[in-house]
Design a protein around this motif. Structure first.
Motif, PDB file in Angstrom:
ATOM      1  N   MET A   5       0.772  -1.181  -0.108  1.00  0.00           N
ATOM      2  CA  MET A   5      -0.109  -0.074  -0.074  1.00  0.00           C
ATOM      3  C   MET A   5       0.732   1.324   0.014  1.00  0.00           C
ATOM      4  O   MET A   5       0.625   2.002  -0.787  1.00  0.00           O
ATOM      5  N   SER A   6       1.906   1.236   0.810  1.00  0.00           N
ATOM      6  CA  SER A   6       2.982   2.337   0.802  1.00  0.00           C
ATOM      7  C   SER A   6       3.515   2.645  -0.555  1.00  0.00           C
ATOM      8  O   SER A   6       3.683   3.648  -0.889  1.00  0.00           O
ATOM      9  N   LEU A  11       3.970   5.258  -5.986  1.00  0.00           N
ATOM     10  CA  LEU A  11       3.706   5.200  -7.426  1.00  0.00           C
ATOM     11  C   LEU A  11       2.712   6.354  -7.805  1.00  0.00           C
ATOM     12  O   LEU A  11       3.020   7.014  -9.021  1.00  0.00           O
ATOM     13  N   ILE A  12       1.826   6.656  -7.195  1.00  0.00           N
ATOM     14  CA  ILE A  12       0.866   7.656  -7.529  1.00  0.00           C
ATOM     15  C   ILE A  12       1.692   9.132  -7.623  1.00  0.00           C
ATOM     16  O   ILE A  12       1.257   9.825  -8.387  1.00  0.00           O
ATOM     17  N   ARG A  41      13.599  -9.447  -1.414  1.00  0.00           N
ATOM     18  CA  ARG A  41      12.595  -9.062  -2.639  1.00  0.00           C
ATOM     19  C   ARG A  41      12.751  -7.457  -2.840  1.00  0.00           C
ATOM     20  O   ARG A  41      13.039  -6.723  -2.059  1.00  0.00           O
ATOM     21  N   GLY A  42      12.499  -7.312  -3.976  1.00  0.00           N
ATOM     22  CA  GLY A  42      12.375  -5.850  -4.462  1.00  0.00           C
ATOM     23  C   GLY A  42      10.999  -5.438  -4.445  1.00  0.00           C
ATOM     24  O   GLY A  42       9.951  -6.179  -4.504  1.00  0.00           O
ATOM     25  N   PHE A  46       5.843  -6.599  -6.472  1.00  0.00           N
ATOM     26  CA  PHE A  46       4.227  -6.429  -6.407  1.00  0.00           C
ATOM     27  C   PHE A  46       3.444  -6.322  -7.513  1.00  0.00           C
ATOM     28  O   PHE A  46       2.375  -6.240  -7.556  1.00  0.00           O
ATOM     29  N   PHE A  47       4.322  -5.470  -8.566  1.00  0.00           N
ATOM     30  CA  PHE A  47       3.638  -4.923  -9.792  1.00  0.00           C
ATOM     31  C   PHE A  47       4.634  -5.322 -10.872  1.00  0.00           C
ATOM     32  O   PHE A  47       5.864  -5.611 -10.953  1.00  0.00           O
ATOM     33  N   ASP A  48       3.967  -5.569 -12.056  1.00  0.00           N
ATOM     34  CA  ASP A  48       4.528  -5.807 -13.347  1.00  0.00           C
ATOM     35  C   ASP A  48       5.385  -4.339 -13.854  1.00  0.00           C
ATOM     36  O   ASP A  48       4.622  -3.782 -14.828  1.00  0.00           O
ATOM     37  N   ILE A  49       6.159  -4.011 -13.472  1.00  0.00           N
ATOM     38  CA  ILE A  49       6.786  -2.602 -13.661  1.00  0.00           C
ATOM     39  C   ILE A  49       7.569  -2.691 -15.082  1.00  0.00           C
ATOM     40  O   ILE A  49       7.544  -1.428 -15.604  1.00  0.00           O
TER      41      ILE A  49
END
Length: 83
Positions: A5-6, A11-12, A41-42, A46-49
């Protein structure tokens, strides 16, 4: 969940301000470090960067790319200046 969440908020902010987001190096994360198969982990886990749609919205580089781009190390790999 708090880490994810952080990261979403970061990102936003990066997208809204049209900034380049520098990802920190992989490290053990709270509650995820117990996984013996993948201890470090990086935030990119969490996301497909790497996806083109993500890249259009948020510019992302690794810490290593940032250090090389900004010239914070010399040719021998020694740090220049203060971090």
């Amino acid at each position: 969940n708090n880490i994810r969440m952080s990261f979403e908020i970061i990102l936003i902010i990066a997208a809204a301000l049209d900034r380049i987001l520098v990802l920190p190096p992989e490290q053990p994360m709270y509650l995820l470090r117990n996984d013996a198969a993948k201890r470090h982990r990086g935030l990119d886990a969490f996301f497909d960067i790497e996806s083109p749609s993500f890249q259009r919205r948020v510019k992302v580089i690794t810490m290593e790319q940032f250090v090389l781009k900004e010239g914070l190390i010399d040719i021998e790999g020694k740090p220049q200046g203060q971090f």
